[in-house]
Design an enzyme around this catalytic site. Structure first.
Site, PDB file in Angstrom:
ATOM      1  N   GLY A 133     -23.643  29.115  18.690  1.00  0.00           N
ATOM      2  CA  GLY A 133     -23.901  28.256  17.528  1.00  0.00           C
ATOM      3  C   GLY A 133     -25.123  28.639  16.732  1.00  0.00           C
ATOM      4  O   GLY A 133     -25.298  28.158  15.617  1.00  0.00           O
ATOM      5  N   ARG A 179     -16.380  36.949  23.191  1.00  0.00           N
ATOM      6  CA  ARG A 179     -16.662  37.502  21.879  1.00  0.00           C
ATOM      7  C   ARG A 179     -17.120  36.341  21.005  1.00  0.00           C
ATOM      8  O   ARG A 179     -17.190  35.201  21.468  1.00  0.00           O
ATOM      9  CB  ARG A 179     -15.399  38.164  21.323  1.00  0.00           C
ATOM     10  N   ALA A 180     -17.395  36.644  19.705  1.00  0.00           N
ATOM     11  CA  ALA A 180     -17.840  35.576  18.807  1.00  0.00           C
ATOM     12  C   ALA A 180     -16.828  34.439  18.806  1.00  0.00           C
ATOM     13  O   ALA A 180     -15.621  34.679  18.807  1.00  0.00           O
ATOM     14  CB  ALA A 180     -17.984  36.129  17.395  1.00  0.00           C
ATOM     15  N   ILE A 181     -17.344  33.221  18.796  1.00  0.00           N
ATOM     16  CA  ILE A 181     -16.451  32.055  18.684  1.00  0.00           C
ATOM     17  C   ILE A 181     -16.683  31.441  17.313  1.00  0.00           C
ATOM     18  O   ILE A 181     -15.799  31.419  16.469  1.00  0.00           O
ATOM     19  CB  ILE A 181     -16.716  31.042  19.816  1.00  0.00           C
ATOM     20  N   THR A 182     -17.891  30.931  17.089  1.00  0.00           N
ATOM     21  CA  THR A 182     -18.205  30.396  15.761  1.00  0.00           C
ATOM     22  C   THR A 182     -19.164  31.338  15.025  1.00  0.00           C
ATOM     23  O   THR A 182     -19.513  31.086  13.882  1.00  0.00           O
ATOM     24  CB  THR A 182     -18.849  28.998  15.866  1.00  0.00           C
ATOM     25  N   GLY A 183     -19.602  32.386  15.686  1.00  0.00           N
ATOM     26  CA  GLY A 183     -20.635  33.246  15.101  1.00  0.00           C
ATOM     27  C   GLY A 183     -20.110  34.547  14.532  1.00  0.00           C
ATOM     28  O   GLY A 183     -18.907  34.690  14.277  1.00  0.00           O
ATOM     29  N   ASP A 202     -15.330  24.396  18.497  1.00  0.00           N
ATOM     30  CA  ASP A 202     -15.567  24.602  19.913  1.00  0.00           C
ATOM     31  C   ASP A 202     -15.651  23.215  20.553  1.00  0.00           C
ATOM     32  O   ASP A 202     -16.733  22.706  20.817  1.00  0.00           O
ATOM     33  CB  ASP A 202     -16.886  25.389  20.090  1.00  0.00           C
ATOM     34  N   SER A 238     -14.800  26.106  29.428  1.00  0.00           N
ATOM     35  CA  SER A 238     -14.816  27.542  29.162  1.00  0.00           C
ATOM     36  C   SER A 238     -16.024  28.193  29.839  1.00  0.00           C
ATOM     37  O   SER A 238     -15.905  29.214  30.527  1.00  0.00           O
ATOM     38  CB  SER A 238     -14.875  27.756  27.641  1.00  0.00           C
TER      39      SER A 238
HETATM   40  O1  LIG Z   1     -19.947  32.679  18.435  1.00  0.00           O
HETATM   41  P1  LIG Z   1     -20.774  31.534  18.975  1.00  0.00           P
HETATM   42  O2  LIG Z   1     -19.982  30.251  19.058  1.00  0.00           O
HETATM   43  O3  LIG Z   1     -22.078  31.377  18.255  1.00  0.00           O
HETATM   44  O4  LIG Z   1     -21.253  31.930  20.467  1.00  0.00           O
HETATM   45  C1  LIG Z   1     -20.454  32.551  21.388  1.00  0.00           C
HETATM   46  C2  LIG Z   1     -21.299  33.392  22.293  1.00  0.00           C
HETATM   47  O5  LIG Z   1     -22.116  32.553  23.098  1.00  0.00           O
HETATM   48  C3  LIG Z   1     -22.011  32.949  24.429  1.00  0.00           C
HETATM   49  O6  LIG Z   1     -23.006  33.921  24.620  1.00  0.00           O
HETATM   50  P2  LIG Z   1     -23.553  34.541  26.010  1.00  0.00           P
HETATM   51  O7  LIG Z   1     -22.377  35.137  26.711  1.00  0.00           O
HETATM   52  O8  LIG Z   1     -24.188  33.473  26.824  1.00  0.00           O
HETATM   53  O9  LIG Z   1     -24.553  35.577  25.603  1.00  0.00           O
HETATM   54  C4  LIG Z   1     -20.603  33.460  24.523  1.00  0.00           C
HETATM   55  O10 LIG Z   1     -20.325  34.232  25.645  1.00  0.00           O
HETATM   56  C5  LIG Z   1     -20.433  34.197  23.220  1.00  0.00           C
HETATM   57  O11 LIG Z   1     -20.875  35.526  23.316  1.00  0.00           O
HETATM   58  O1  LIG Z   2     -18.265  31.077  26.483  1.00  0.00           O
HETATM   59  C1  LIG Z   2     -18.304  30.163  25.679  1.00  0.00           C
HETATM   60  C2  LIG Z   2     -19.455  29.882  24.899  1.00  0.00           C
HETATM   61  C3  LIG Z   2     -19.427  28.840  24.025  1.00  0.00           C
HETATM   62  N1  LIG Z   2     -18.305  28.106  23.933  1.00  0.00           N
HETATM   63  C4  LIG Z   2     -17.194  28.374  24.663  1.00  0.00           C
HETATM   64  O2  LIG Z   2     -16.167  27.715  24.516  1.00  0.00           O
HETATM   65  N2  LIG Z   2     -17.242  29.404  25.533  1.00  0.00           N
END
Ligand SMILES: O=P(O)(O)OC[C@H]1O[C@H](OP(=O)(O)O)[C@H](O)[C@@H]1O
Ligand SMILES: O=c1cc[nH]c(=O)[nH]1
Length: 506
Positions: free
Chosen positions: A168, A195-199, A256, A264
């Site tokens: 986020g 991978r990216a979810i909201t980013g 999310d 998740s």
């Molecule tokens: O795209 P948004 O929603 O910002 O974030 C998703 C990211 O946040 C978490 O980061 P990490 O694996 O803890 O480094 C997830 O694994 C993913 O890489």
């Molecule tokens: O791994 C992740 C990180 C943020 N939100 C999710 O749903 N999964």
């Protein structure tokens, strides 16, 4: 009805077939319905329609169905309308705000994993849970179902450490620093990321620039035992396999849902057998968590779910109102992280945040005394041990351990966004920054993204560069620049925000 096979060698990730509209009417199915294909085996597939791609009397079999049936061009198959999977009724219950039983959640997760649901059905489930959150029991059952539907890791050596961010906040490349710091201090940290979810770049998108990230559970265990840590993509493993299928649908919706996010994250931690976990909860306007109160509530939910699953979870509410560091997008973020590892040079927001969270893990894993973790993390960065460990991780994953930040290429098309007037940056709009980076091509175009020359609170002079947009394709750069100029992500003191005109007679 007997139909002749027309193989279509396209992978769609599901059992899907295409019918000619005339045959579909005859059989009595609509788009999205299921048909049962009877042959040596019986399988159920989702139906697509076409008027011209498939002639009447033929059935298009996408790669997955073709593989399962092993039928050649113009051989015949017999098909019948089939019932929708039970999960579609379970999703309907969620949409009606009703609670699900453990058995229903198990069925739903099984159908997601086995690709029995269309994307629109998964989207309906996610949207329903976004509106009507699950109870603590439902969330635990969802998490357990996600763990149980895939592979799990069982390490002989403990403790197993892990870190995860709820995401986020743009530019959150901290895992690239935290994992090597923790592993360099003798702890095991088998980190799987999304991978990216909201980013505009998830940790898996970033790490992929340096080394392959697709491994199965046994390889993750072996590599972790050998070098202490890994940074791999959860979606490529059979670890919590429902997770990536849900995330793929969340991505275009940019949502999310709370219960799904808990499941998740915690399913990934549970499946690798984590004992101690640090959760990063970026908090502030433009993040998933608007204020500290909401952040504390989420922290309690994560700690509580960890407790139910036998994991020790500590949470860090972190500043999220503006990006971490000065880069957004895979390649730019990797360069910034490597610079810190190579020479301890980089933005405070990145170094402080990474060292704070790594420090918490070092204390939880008993390699640093109480309140000593942060200093040990900084020391591990400064004395080069984190860089040395990161090289070992890159090497064992199949990347080039001699890579430096200078070897990482960024998009060749760039344009600067200029300050409209003198003043201070009062606000940065995270969501706009991500939209612009995505328009420029991130995360799929690894070289696309944003370099922020100015951040929240910093003074500006009219005409100075506020940010540079990078893209791999000219058209994407133009699109991103247009969007950035139309609606700026920076609010500068004294600037006019928007002109709203009166209705004028034409
Ligand atoms: O795209 P948004 O929603 O910002 O974030 C998703 C990211 O946040 C978490 O980061 P990490 O694996 O803890 O480094 C997830 O694994 C993913 O890489
Ligand atoms: O791994 C992740 C990180 C943020 N939100 C999710 O749903 N999964």
């Amino acid at each position: 009805m007997q139909l002749k096979v027309q193989p279509i060698d396209i992978k769609v990730g599901k059992y899907k077939v295409i019918l000619n509209t005339i045959d579909a009417k005859e059989i009595g199915v609509n788009e999205g319905d299921r048909v049962r294909i009877r042959d040596h085996e019986t399988l159920t597939a989702i139906v697509d329609f076409t008027e011209d791609m498939i002639s009447p009397g033929m059935i298009g079999l996408y790669h997955e169905v073709k593989e399962a049936l092993n039928k050649e061009w113009t051989e015949t198959v017999e098909i019948f309308p089939a019932e929708k999977p039970k999960s579609t009724y379970i999703i309907r219950k969620t949409m009606d705000g009703q609670k699900l039983s453990k058995e229903e959640i198990d069925i739903l997760v099984k159908d997601i994993v086995e690709e029995n649901l269309a994307e629109i059905e998964i989207a309906a489930f996610l949207t329903a849970t976004y509106i009507n959150d699950m109870t603590d029991d439902e969330t635990e059952w969802l998490t357990r179902a996600m763990i149980d539907s895939g592979d799990t890791l069982d390490f002989e050596t403990h403790p197993i450490m892990d870190k995860h961010s709820i995401g986020g906040v743009p530019g959150n490349k901290i895992s690239l620093l935290i994992v090597p710091i923790v592993a360099a201090n003798g702890l095991l940290i088998p980190k799987t990321s999304s991978r990216a979810i909201t980013g505009a770049g998830g940790t898996a998108d970033l790490m992929e620039i340096l080394a392959p990230v697709e491994f199965d559970a046994a390889e993750i265990k072996r590599m972790t035992e050998e070098v202490g840590g890994v940074l791999v993509w959860g979606g490529a493993t059979n670890i919590a396999p429902a997770d990536d299928k849900l995330i793929k649908v969340e991505y275009p919706l940019s949502i999310d849902p709370h219960c799904q996010m808990l499941a998740s994250i915690m399913a990934k931690k549970g499946a690798i057998g984590a004992d101690h976990v640090v959760m990063d909860i970026p908090t502030g306007p433009g993040t998933k968590i608007k204020n500290v109160q909401e952040g504390r509530k989420l922290a309690r939910d994560l700690i509580n779910l960890g407790d139910r699953l036998g994991m020790d979870v500590d949470c860090a509410l972190t500043y999220g109102a503006s990006p971490v560091g000065r880069t957004i997008g895979p390649a730019l973020e990797v360069i910034e992280a490597l610079k810190v590892l190579e020479s301890f040079e980089g933005p405070n927001s990145l170094i402080e945040k990474s060292a704070s969270l790594a420090g918490m893990l070092l204390e939880m894993g008993n390699v640093a005394g109480k309140d000593q973790g942060y200093d040990l993390a900084i020391e591990t960065l400064k004395n080069g041990k984190a860089l040395a460990k990161f090289k070992e991780i890159i090497k064992i994953q199949g990347g080039n351990p001699d890579v430096t930040h200078k070897d990482i290429s960024v998009g060749e098309f760039t344009e600067d966004i200029i300050a409209p007037n003198n003043g201070y940056i009062l606000e940065m709009d995270n969501k706009r920054l991500v939209q612009i980076a995505r328009l420029a091509g991130a995360p799929n175009d690894k070289g696309a993204g944003l370099l922020l020359h100015k951040k929240h609170g910093e003074p500006l002079k009219e005409g100075e560069t506020m940010m540079t947009i990078y893209a791999e394709k000219k058209s994407k750069l133009e699109n991103a620049v247009k969007s950035a100029k139309e609606r700026t992500p920076f609010i500068v003191e004294g600037m006019m925000l928007e002109r709203i005109q009166s209705f004028k007679e034409i």
